[in-house]
Design a protein around this motif. Structure first.
Motif, short mmCIF file in Angstrom:
data_model
loop_
_atom_site.label_atom_id
_atom_site.label_comp_id
_atom_site.label_asym_id
_atom_site.label_seq_id
_atom_site.Cartn_x
_atom_site.Cartn_y
_atom_site.Cartn_z
N SER A 340 -18.01 9.72 -4.77
CA SER A 340 -17.79 10.50 -3.17
C SER A 340 -15.61 10.44 -3.70
CB SER A 340 -17.81 8.71 -2.50
OG SER A 340 -19.18 9.07 -2.62
N SER A 341 -15.55 9.17 -4.34
CA SER A 341 -14.27 8.49 -4.58
C SER A 341 -13.81 10.36 -5.19
CB SER A 341 -13.84 7.73 -5.74
OG SER A 341 -14.25 6.93 -5.71
N LEU A 342 -14.32 11.28 -5.93
CA LEU A 342 -13.93 12.37 -6.43
C LEU A 342 -13.83 13.10 -5.54
CD1 LEU A 342 -12.91 14.14 -9.10
CD2 LEU A 342 -15.70 14.37 -9.17
N ALA A 343 -14.70 13.56 -4.12
CA ALA A 343 -14.59 14.56 -2.94
C ALA A 343 -13.21 14.16 -2.79
CB ALA A 343 -15.91 14.19 -2.37
N VAL A 344 -13.12 13.02 -2.78
CA VAL A 344 -12.08 12.07 -1.69
C VAL A 344 -10.34 12.51 -1.79
CG1 VAL A 344 -10.51 11.00 -0.59
CG2 VAL A 344 -13.35 10.66 0.17
N ALA A 345 -10.39 12.17 -3.03
CA ALA A 345 -9.34 12.76 -3.93
C ALA A 345 -8.90 14.49 -3.99
CB ALA A 345 -9.54 12.33 -5.67
N ARG A 346 -10.19 14.86 -4.13
CA ARG A 346 -10.43 16.74 -3.95
C ARG A 346 -9.77 16.75 -3.16
NH1 ARG A 346 -15.53 18.07 -7.96
NH2 ARG A 346 -14.39 18.45 -9.85
N ALA A 347 -10.01 16.10 -2.23
CA ALA A 347 -10.05 17.27 -0.04
C ALA A 347 -8.41 16.51 0.18
CB ALA A 347 -10.98 16.28 0.54
N GLN A 348 -8.41 14.89 -0.76
CA GLN A 348 -6.52 14.71 -0.41
C GLN A 348 -5.65 16.10 -1.22
OE1 GLN A 348 -6.79 10.71 -1.57
NE2 GLN A 348 -7.11 9.86 0.63
N LEU A 349 -5.78 15.87 -2.90
CA LEU A 349 -5.51 16.93 -3.05
C LEU A 349 -4.87 18.26 -2.48
CD1 LEU A 349 -3.70 16.76 -5.55
CD2 LEU A 349 -5.38 17.82 -7.00
N ALA A 350 -6.03 18.95 -1.76
CA ALA A 350 -5.75 19.85 -1.20
C ALA A 350 -4.69 19.77 -0.19
CB ALA A 350 -7.64 20.77 -0.94
N ALA A 351 -5.11 18.79 0.35
CA ALA A 351 -4.41 18.54 1.81
C ALA A 351 -3.49 18.65 1.85
CB ALA A 351 -5.18 17.25 2.96
N THR A 352 -3.17 17.79 0.27
CA THR A 352 -1.49 17.32 0.55
C THR A 352 -0.56 18.96 -0.22
OG1 THR A 352 -2.38 16.87 -1.80
CG2 THR A 352 -1.52 14.86 -0.03
N ASP A 353 -1.18 20.11 -0.78
CA ASP A 353 -0.81 21.04 -1.18
C ASP A 353 -0.30 21.85 0.38
OD1 ASP A 353 -1.45 20.91 -3.37
OD2 ASP A 353 -3.20 21.37 -4.64
N GLN A 354 -1.22 22.04 0.85
CA GLN A 354 -1.44 22.55 2.82
C GLN A 354 0.30 21.73 3.20
OE1 GLN A 354 -5.10 22.91 4.60
NE2 GLN A 354 -5.23 23.94 3.21
N GLN A 355 0.08 20.23 3.05
CA GLN A 355 1.38 19.67 3.62
C GLN A 355 2.85 19.91 3.15
OE1 GLN A 355 0.53 15.46 3.47
NE2 GLN A 355 2.15 15.13 4.38
N ILE A 356 2.83 20.39 1.65
CA ILE A 356 3.73 20.41 1.09
C ILE A 356 4.32 22.00 1.68
CG2 ILE A 356 4.71 20.64 -0.87
CD1 ILE A 356 3.16 18.61 -2.11
N ARG A 357 2.99 22.67 1.94
CA ARG A 357 3.63 24.54 1.95
C ARG A 357 4.03 23.79 3.42
NH1 ARG A 357 -0.99 25.84 -1.15
NH2 ARG A 357 -2.19 25.62 1.18
N ALA A 358 3.81 23.46 4.17
CA ALA A 358 4.71 22.91 5.47
C ALA A 358 5.82 22.45 5.64
CB ALA A 358 3.43 22.53 6.82
N ALA A 359 5.86 21.38 4.70
CA ALA A 359 7.03 20.58 5.28
C ALA A 359 7.86 21.08 4.60
CB ALA A 359 6.28 19.47 4.34
N GLN A 360 7.55 21.79 3.74
CA GLN A 360 8.83 23.00 2.34
C GLN A 360 9.27 23.70 3.97
OE1 GLN A 360 9.60 22.13 -0.76
NE2 GLN A 360 11.65 23.95 0.58
N LEU A 361 8.91 24.48 4.02
CA LEU A 361 9.00 25.09 5.73
C LEU A 361 9.70 24.79 6.55
CD1 LEU A 361 6.44 27.70 5.38
CD2 LEU A 361 7.84 28.22 4.52
N ALA A 362 9.15 23.99 6.57
CA ALA A 362 9.62 22.83 7.59
C ALA A 362 11.18 22.82 8.08
CB ALA A 362 9.20 21.99 8.75
N PHE A 363 11.10 21.83 6.33
CA PHE A 363 12.71 21.61 6.16
C PHE A 363 13.73 22.88 5.87
CE2 PHE A 363 15.76 20.92 2.41
CZ PHE A 363 15.77 19.75 2.27
#
Length: 459
Positions: A340-363
């Motif tokens: 479960s911890s691995l599944a959560v970490a993988r999901a968080q990693l994918a989500a943060t990649d999307q977050q970085i792309r959006a935050a970079q464009l916003a900045f």
């Protein structure tokens, strides 16, 4: 400068050296695992525990062999005492050499050998469990240092960026485009970013100390994230592997066998024993004679102690069997938690990649709009902070993913030097056992045993 600030400055310098200096060979996670295995005092301690268990087998084997003893007796009396020998003296001396051998003891000694061997196997499994903990600690330490280095780098970049924002705000204030409030906001954020940098440097210093404890030395230049090891396709497959070969379960299984053997030994103590004895006695007057004897012994009543020992051994059997079932349950739970911890970490990693792309464009967009007067300095600072938070979150998610992967391997019993294929000589638990299991006499096999002891040092 205070000693604490000097300490953090040294950590920052180390971070710059680790992150930016081109070295002849950067340290990989494999290097860290090898160093942890070689330098672990915990492994050395438990290897000594195993060698002590090996000696229990030798002692049990020795109980089946003859016992040879000698005794010398001498006495003297003078004539000053009031006795029949008043006025004279008398002396006597004798030497006796005896040998005894237990011919039958109800099977107790042979059961003791089997129990000692099972204890050795259980201790070997426990040593393998310690090896897993050492390697998992090395993974955690390596990833913590790697994450701390990245956090320091992000904090330094943030300080530089906000410094640029402050200069821009001051320039715009000089020409009347913004107010003093905008400049103060930039100054406040710059102070906060410097505080975050100091905290990141402190975390790196802590991570370096933890690395030294787990690996045996301070980290050098790190090579980056390693390749992911292979994993099962499902939780059920991982649980099946764990139940079949996890060291904790294997140890518990051997402990059950030891408890069964101890129960059999308790019953054997109620049976008769037969002992043969032979001896030679030499006296100072030239007399010499030999003795040969055979004795049959059995305890009929001992105040209920023998039956108490049997009941105690029976309770030990029940305890060990319940412990085995509980260990299986705990291992299965650990596999589920790690998965479960691995599944959560993988999901968080994918989500943060999307977050970085959006935050970079916003900045970038907010910064351009601020140049045109459509955004305030606070908007730019907020956008930059969101981008920093996203990048920091990705560092944490990436670290959590790798630690979760190796924790899953450990929960299956696969986080070992052999399974990881580290390519180094490993400690052979059979080497010392083979040298002492037959209870060798030091005078006969001392050199061979010394070689074994030398070979089990650090590889």
């Amino acid at each position: 400068m205070s000693s604490f600030l000097k300490f953090l400055a040294g950590a920052a310098a180390s971070a710059a050296l680790i992150a930016g200096t081109a070295s002849a060979r950067a340290e990989t996670l494999t290097d860290a695992l090898i160093a942890a295995y070689k330098n672990s005092h915990l492994l050395e301690q438990n290897r000594a525990v195993l060698r002590a268990a090996d000696e229990d087998v030798a002692q049990a084997v020795a109980a089946l062999r003859p016992v040879i003893q000698f005794a010398i007796d001498a006495s003297y009396s003078d004539g000053n005492s009031r006795s029949a020998f008043a006025g004279g003296y008398s002396s006597s001396a004798s030497a006796e050499l005896t040998a005894s051998l237990t011919l039958y003891d109800g099977g107790n000694n042979r059961l003791a050998i089997d129990a000692a061997k099972e204890t050795v196997l259980a201790t070997r499994a426990a040593l393998l469990g310690v090896e897993q903990n050492v390697l998992l600690g090395a993974v955690q330490a390596y990833m913590d240092v790697f994450a701390a280095i990245q956090s320091v780098s992000l904090a330094e970049n943030n300080v530089r960026l906000i410094t640029q924002q402050l200069r821009a705000a001051e320039d715009r204030f000089e020409v009347g485009e913004v107010t003093r409030t905008d400049v103060s906001l930039a100054q406040s954020r710059l102070a906060a970013s410097r505080s975050n940098l100091v905290a990141a440097q402190g975390n790196l210093a802590v991570a370096r100390e933890a690395y030294k404890r787990a690996i045996g030395r301070y980290p050098g230049a790190l090579s980056g994230i390693p390749r992911l090891p292979a994993l099962p396709q499902s939780t059920d497959a991982a649980r099946a592997i764990a139940v079949k070969g996890h060291p904790d379960i294997i140890e518990a299984q051997h402990n059950v066998t030891v408890a069964d053997l101890n129960l059999a030994r308790a019953k054997a103590r109620m049976r008769p024993s037969i002992t043969a004895r032979a001896g030679v006695v030499a006296e100072d007057d030239g007399g010499e004679y030999g003795t040969v004897g055979l004795s049959l012994n059995q305890t009929i009543y001992q105040g209920g102690a023998l039956y108490a020992v049997e009941r105690q051994a029976r309770a030990g059997v029940q305890q060990s069997r319940a412990g085995l079932l509980q260990t299986v349950r705990l291992v299965e739970e650990e596999v589920g938690n790690a998965w479960s911890s691995l599944a959560v970490a993988r999901a968080q990693l994918a989500a943060t990649d999307q977050q970085i792309r959006a935050a970079q464009l916003a900045f970038e967009g907010t910064r351009e709009e601020a140049r045109l007067g459509a955004r305030t300095t606070l908007d730019v600072l907020d956008a930059e902070q969101e981008l920093l938070d996203a990048r920091t979150a990705r560092v944490d998610a990436e670290t959590n993913q790798y630690v979760a992967i190796y924790r899953l391997l450990a929960s299956m019993g696969l986080l070992t030097v052999d399974h990881l294929g580290l390519g180094i000589p490993t400690y052979d638990p059979r080497g010392y056992y083979n040298a002492v299991s037959n209870a060798p006499a030091k005078s006969l096999q001392g050199k061979k045993l010394d070689k074994v002891l030398e070979s089990i040092g650090r590889n």
